[in-house]
Motif scaffolding. Structure first.
Motif, short mmCIF file in Angstrom:
data_model
loop_
_atom_site.label_atom_id
_atom_site.label_comp_id
_atom_site.label_asym_id
_atom_site.label_seq_id
_atom_site.Cartn_x
_atom_site.Cartn_y
_atom_site.Cartn_z
N GLU A 106 0.56 -1.22 0.27
CA GLU A 106 0.24 -0.05 0.09
C GLU A 106 1.09 0.94 0.07
N GLN A 107 2.12 1.09 0.40
CA GLN A 107 3.00 2.43 0.27
C GLN A 107 4.29 2.63 -0.18
N LEU A 131 4.13 3.29 -5.16
CA LEU A 131 3.85 3.73 -5.68
C LEU A 131 4.30 3.10 -7.38
N ASP A 189 -0.13 4.02 -10.94
CA ASP A 189 -0.08 5.44 -10.53
C ASP A 189 -0.17 6.71 -10.65
N SER A 208 -5.16 4.61 -11.07
CA SER A 208 -4.64 4.73 -9.54
C SER A 208 -5.80 3.69 -8.78
N LYS A 209 -4.79 2.91 -8.16
CA LYS A 209 -6.00 2.81 -6.59
C LYS A 209 -5.42 3.77 -5.25
N LYS A 210 -4.01 3.97 -5.58
CA LYS A 210 -3.38 4.75 -4.80
C LYS A 210 -3.68 6.45 -5.21
N LYS A 211 -4.96 7.44 -5.30
CA LYS A 211 -5.12 8.38 -6.13
C LYS A 211 -4.36 9.73 -5.05
N GLU A 212 -4.42 9.52 -3.53
CA GLU A 212 -3.55 9.97 -2.88
C GLU A 212 -2.50 10.31 -2.34
N LEU A 213 -2.28 9.36 -2.17
CA LEU A 213 -0.40 8.97 -2.67
C LEU A 213 0.65 9.38 -3.67
#
Length: 277
Positions: free
Chosen positions: A51-52, A54, A102, A246-251
């Motif tokens: 999860e961390q 990109l 991402d 992207s499933k990690k839009k915030e990152l």
């Protein structure tokens, strides 16, 4: 009396055996429980690390600057950046086939526009200029002073692939603009899939000149740049955008903001880029 004693001994033996069996069962249960707990922790840790992390797709010519950006970003936020470098046409194919990415950092706005037309990307932010220059061997033994000198007899030229690379497309346009494309192509020894390969061939004395991004030969010892005047040049911009899937839009947004910050732009400047204010 003796029978009672024997029965008592047998009973005691059975009790001891039963206790041993129960102890073994509980021991195995505890062992499995500990094992499951450890495995569960391992899976959670692995998931947390994933999860961390990109995934960033980038043009190969941006590698030096982006590697530094990734290092600084991890130092600041503790987030790992995994880069996928290729020429922009290859990156475009990967973007269409994969849902794992991402961020996309393109070698020119042309490839952002293509990705945008296909609905792959969000709004772009321009980071730096990609400025073409003529790369020659140290000392400029062929005395190349302008783009027109690439058509001179005896000058061995290499170019980026004219269709799949940003620098190749730009080279073709510049040569066409000067009406010397066909003459220069007679001197072309080879075309390459990335701008970095142009530098390798030039460094190995397999050619006399190549059209490259000026930043790719910044601070190189055995290669030097011949500038191309603005009126004869075609300067491109380097945009960064978040991928829609992207499933990690915030990152991804955090990374985009970092790249266009003063700290991020400094990484580009360290490798010969002129950044956009």
């Amino acid at each position: 009396m003796e029978c009672k004693v024997q029965r008592k001994i047998r009973t005691n033996k059975l009790l001891i055996l039963l206790i041993m069996i129960l102890s073994l069962v509980f021991s195995c249960g505890c062992s499995d429980s500990n094992k499951n707990t450890k495995e569960s922790k391992k899976v959670k840790t692995s998931s947390s690390q994933s999860e961390q992390t990109l995934m960033v797709y980038s043009g190969a010519g941006l590698r030096k600057a982006m590697d530094e950006v990734g290092k600084k970003f991890k130092e600041k936020y503790g987030i790992q950046v995994q880069f996928n470098y290729a020429n922009c046409s290859q990156v475009m194919s990967q973007l269409q086939l994969s849902n794992n990415g991402d961020v996309f950092v393109a070698g020119s706005k042309h490839y952002y526009d293509l990705a945008n037309e296909k609905g792959l990307v969000e709004k772009r932010i321009d980071v730096a200029y990609h400025i073409p220059a003529i790369a020659v061997s140290k000392g400029n033994p062929k005395n190349i002073k302008s783009i027109k000198d690439l058509k001179k007899d005896g000058v061995k030229v290499i170019l980026g692939d004219l269709k799949s690379t940003a620098i190749g497309r730009v080279s073709k346009k510049m040569l066409g603009k000067e009406k010397i494309f066909n003459d220069v192509m007679k001197n072309v020894e080879a075309t390459t899939a990335t701008v970095n390969e142009l530098i390798v061939h030039l460094s190995m004395n397999e050619a006399d000149a190549a059209i490259v991004w000026a930043d790719t030969i910044y601070n190189l010892k055995n290669v030097q740049a011949v500038s191309i005047p603005k009126d004869k040049n075609i300067i491109k911009t380097v945009p960064i955008t978040i991928l829609k899937n992207s499933k990690k839009k915030e990152l991804a947004k955090k990374f985009q903001d970092f790249v266009v910050s003063e700290e991020g732009k400094k990484c580009f400047e360290n490798h010969g880029f002129k950044t956009i204010e």
